[in-house]
Design a protein around this motif. Structure first.
Motif, mmCIF file in Angstrom:
data_model
loop_
_atom_site.group_PDB
_atom_site.id
_atom_site.type_symbol
_atom_site.label_atom_id
_atom_site.label_comp_id
_atom_site.label_asym_id
_atom_site.label_seq_id
_atom_site.Cartn_x
_atom_site.Cartn_y
_atom_site.Cartn_z
ATOM 1 N N UNK A 40 -11.728 50.266 -8.973
ATOM 2 C CA UNK A 40 -12.920 50.130 -9.813
ATOM 3 C C UNK A 40 -12.708 50.825 -11.158
ATOM 4 N N UNK A 41 -12.056 51.991 -11.124
ATOM 5 C CA UNK A 41 -11.738 52.713 -12.358
ATOM 6 C C UNK A 41 -10.792 51.894 -13.236
ATOM 7 N N UNK A 42 -9.818 51.233 -12.609
ATOM 8 C CA UNK A 42 -8.889 50.384 -13.351
ATOM 9 C C UNK A 42 -9.616 49.202 -13.979
ATOM 10 N N UNK A 43 -10.542 48.600 -13.218
ATOM 11 C CA UNK A 43 -11.315 47.473 -13.744
ATOM 12 C C UNK A 43 -12.189 47.914 -14.918
ATOM 13 N N UNK A 44 -12.808 49.089 -14.791
ATOM 14 C CA UNK A 44 -13.636 49.607 -15.885
ATOM 15 C C UNK A 44 -12.791 49.851 -17.133
ATOM 16 N N UNK A 45 -11.565 50.350 -16.938
ATOM 17 C CA UNK A 45 -10.658 50.562 -18.062
ATOM 18 C C UNK A 45 -10.322 49.241 -18.737
ATOM 19 N N UNK A 46 -10.060 48.202 -17.927
ATOM 20 C CA UNK A 46 -9.767 46.890 -18.496
ATOM 21 C C UNK A 46 -10.919 46.358 -19.335
ATOM 22 N N UNK A 47 -12.137 46.514 -18.840
ATOM 23 C CA UNK A 47 -13.305 46.050 -19.600
ATOM 24 C C UNK A 47 -13.466 46.847 -20.888
ATOM 25 N N UNK A 48 -13.242 48.157 -20.801
ATOM 26 C CA UNK A 48 -13.355 48.998 -21.993
ATOM 27 C C UNK A 48 -12.344 48.582 -23.054
ATOM 28 N N UNK A 61 -3.655 58.471 -8.123
ATOM 29 C CA UNK A 61 -4.726 58.927 -9.012
ATOM 30 C C UNK A 61 -4.170 59.735 -10.185
ATOM 31 N N UNK A 62 -3.197 60.597 -9.901
ATOM 32 C CA UNK A 62 -2.591 61.393 -10.970
ATOM 33 C C UNK A 62 -1.844 60.496 -11.956
ATOM 34 N N UNK A 63 -1.156 59.487 -11.453
ATOM 35 C CA UNK A 63 -0.424 58.562 -12.321
ATOM 36 C C UNK A 63 -1.385 57.737 -13.166
ATOM 37 N N UNK A 64 -2.450 57.242 -12.528
ATOM 38 C CA UNK A 64 -3.461 56.486 -13.274
ATOM 39 C C UNK A 64 -4.085 57.356 -14.358
ATOM 40 N N UNK A 65 -4.428 58.591 -14.003
ATOM 41 C CA UNK A 65 -5.017 59.497 -14.984
ATOM 42 C C UNK A 65 -4.071 59.797 -16.132
ATOM 43 N N UNK A 66 -2.772 59.899 -15.828
ATOM 44 C CA UNK A 66 -1.785 60.124 -16.885
ATOM 45 C C UNK A 66 -1.754 58.957 -17.860
ATOM 46 N N UNK A 74 -4.198 56.874 -18.509
ATOM 47 C CA UNK A 74 -5.435 56.898 -19.303
ATOM 48 C C UNK A 74 -5.397 58.016 -20.345
ATOM 49 N N UNK A 75 -4.811 59.159 -19.971
ATOM 50 C CA UNK A 75 -4.694 60.261 -20.930
ATOM 51 C C UNK A 75 -3.782 59.876 -22.092
ATOM 52 N N UNK A 76 -2.688 59.174 -21.790
ATOM 53 C CA UNK A 76 -1.806 58.700 -22.857
ATOM 54 C C UNK A 76 -2.538 57.732 -23.775
ATOM 55 N N UNK A 77 -3.336 56.844 -23.178
ATOM 56 C CA UNK A 77 -4.098 55.893 -23.988
ATOM 57 C C UNK A 77 -5.093 56.618 -24.893
ATOM 58 N N UNK A 114 -14.305 57.956 -23.894
ATOM 59 C CA UNK A 114 -14.448 57.362 -22.565
ATOM 60 C C UNK A 114 -13.118 57.375 -21.808
ATOM 61 N N UNK A 115 -12.030 57.017 -22.492
ATOM 62 C CA UNK A 115 -10.714 57.064 -21.860
ATOM 63 C C UNK A 115 -10.367 58.480 -21.420
ATOM 64 N N UNK A 116 -10.699 59.456 -22.257
ATOM 65 C CA UNK A 116 -10.435 60.846 -21.914
ATOM 66 C C UNK A 116 -11.223 61.289 -20.686
ATOM 67 N N UNK A 117 -12.487 60.877 -20.597
ATOM 68 C CA UNK A 117 -13.312 61.235 -19.443
ATOM 69 C C UNK A 117 -12.794 60.571 -18.171
ATOM 70 N N UNK A 118 -12.405 59.303 -18.278
ATOM 71 C CA UNK A 118 -11.850 58.604 -17.117
ATOM 72 C C UNK A 118 -10.541 59.255 -16.666
ATOM 73 N N UNK A 119 -9.719 59.656 -17.640
ATOM 74 C CA UNK A 119 -8.462 60.335 -17.309
ATOM 75 C C UNK A 119 -8.733 61.652 -16.591
ATOM 76 N N UNK A 120 -9.680 62.438 -17.115
ATOM 77 C CA UNK A 120 -10.006 63.722 -16.496
ATOM 78 C C UNK A 120 -10.533 63.526 -15.077
ATOM 79 N N UNK A 121 -11.349 62.473 -14.869
ATOM 80 C CA UNK A 121 -11.891 62.204 -13.536
ATOM 81 C C UNK A 121 -10.777 61.848 -12.555
ATOM 82 N N UNK A 122 -9.860 60.973 -12.984
ATOM 83 C CA UNK A 122 -8.770 60.557 -12.091
ATOM 84 C C UNK A 122 -7.845 61.723 -11.763
ATOM 85 N N UNK A 123 -7.461 62.498 -12.773
ATOM 86 C CA UNK A 123 -6.542 63.618 -12.549
ATOM 87 C C UNK A 123 -7.205 64.709 -11.702
#
Length: 254
Positions: free
Chosen positions: A70-78, A201-206, A208-211, A234-243
């Motif tokens: 769901x987090x990945x899908x939200x990132x795609x929409x963003x 989750x850590x990889x996904x967050x990484x 998003x943090x790079x983005x 928003x990307x930063x918040x999603x990254x922090x949540x995943x990590x």
């Protein structure tokens, strides 16, 4: 649906099953002044899966697997809302702008549940996927046919606004149903191990943090734009949540 029911539904499934009645009663009794604390309580629990009870084996891993997709899908929409973007690309000809995709895709790959290799189970999963995706596929096909016909380019005023609204509703509908398919798969498939899910989750967050970092660097070099600032935040918040969730999962259930 009243406020107590809505706020209770924001909590992780296991928490709702164990304490949902108590949470709803507390919100109903305390009234509107309890809404901010209840909302923050839901956020804190989503970020700390180690605090969840388990009503069945593997429940936490299954819920987090769906949440990751769901987090990945939200990132795609963003990111779709930010296109065209010269900062975050998905083009092999611009590897620097696409590097954030590597850890993101690795995370998604690690989180994929493995369906049972039995004919009957695969047939059931296929049937469920077809039923779940039939409606969004029809909506997406309608959208594509409208674009290919050239009609969308001639719309103005309310008709154009309606087409834009239909476009975004279709994307959201497709994302929601894809996550529903993942939820179907997790019910019969072997969910990823705790360590694999934590790494995902850590990889996904990484990624998003790079983005977010790439966007921020671009903002420093150019004049800030409200839309770009919002996307970066928003990307930063999603990254922090995943990590944060990945670290908590590894620390408490590793």
């Amino acid at each position: 649906m009243n406020a107590a029911t809505l706020l209770t539904r924001l909590y992780p499934p296991a928490v709702r099953e164990r304490w949902g009645a108590d949470i709803g009663h507390e919100v109903s009794t305390s009234g509107i002044r309890s809404w901010p604390d209840t909302l923050m309580g839901a956020v804190r629990l989503w970020l700390h899966p180690g605090d969840w009870p388990e009503t069945c084996t593997g429940q936490t891993r299954r819920v987090l697997t769906v949440a990751l997709f769901a987090l990945t899908a939200a990132t795609g929409l963003l990111l779709r809302s930010a296109e065209p973007s010269s900062t975050l690309t998905a083009d092999v000809h611009h590897p620097t702008g696409s590097v954030w995709l590597v850890p993101l895709l690795v995370g998604v790959g690690l989180a994929v549940p493995l369906p049972p290799l039995r004919a009957a189970a695969l047939r059931r999963l296929t049937a469920a996927a077809v039923r779940t995706l039939a409606a969004p596929a029809t909506a997406a096909l309608t959208l594509c046919l409208t674009a290919w016909s050239g009609l969308a380019g001639h719309l103005t005023g309310p008709a154009d606004a309606a087409m834009v609204l239909f476009y975004w509703l279709t994307l959201g509908f497709v994302a929601l149903r894809l996550c529903t398919v993942v939820a179907h798969v997790t019910r019969t498939a072997a969910p990823p191990t705790t360590r694999r899910l934590s790494t995902a989750l850590l990889s996904l967050g990484t990624g998003l943090a790079l983005a977010a970092g790439q966007n921020l660097l671009a903002l420093v070099r150019t004049a800030p734009h409200p839309g770009s600032l919002t996307d970066t935040l928003t990307l930063g918040l999603l990254a922090a949540a995943a990590i944060g969730t990945g670290h908590d999962l590894r620390r408490t259930k590793g």
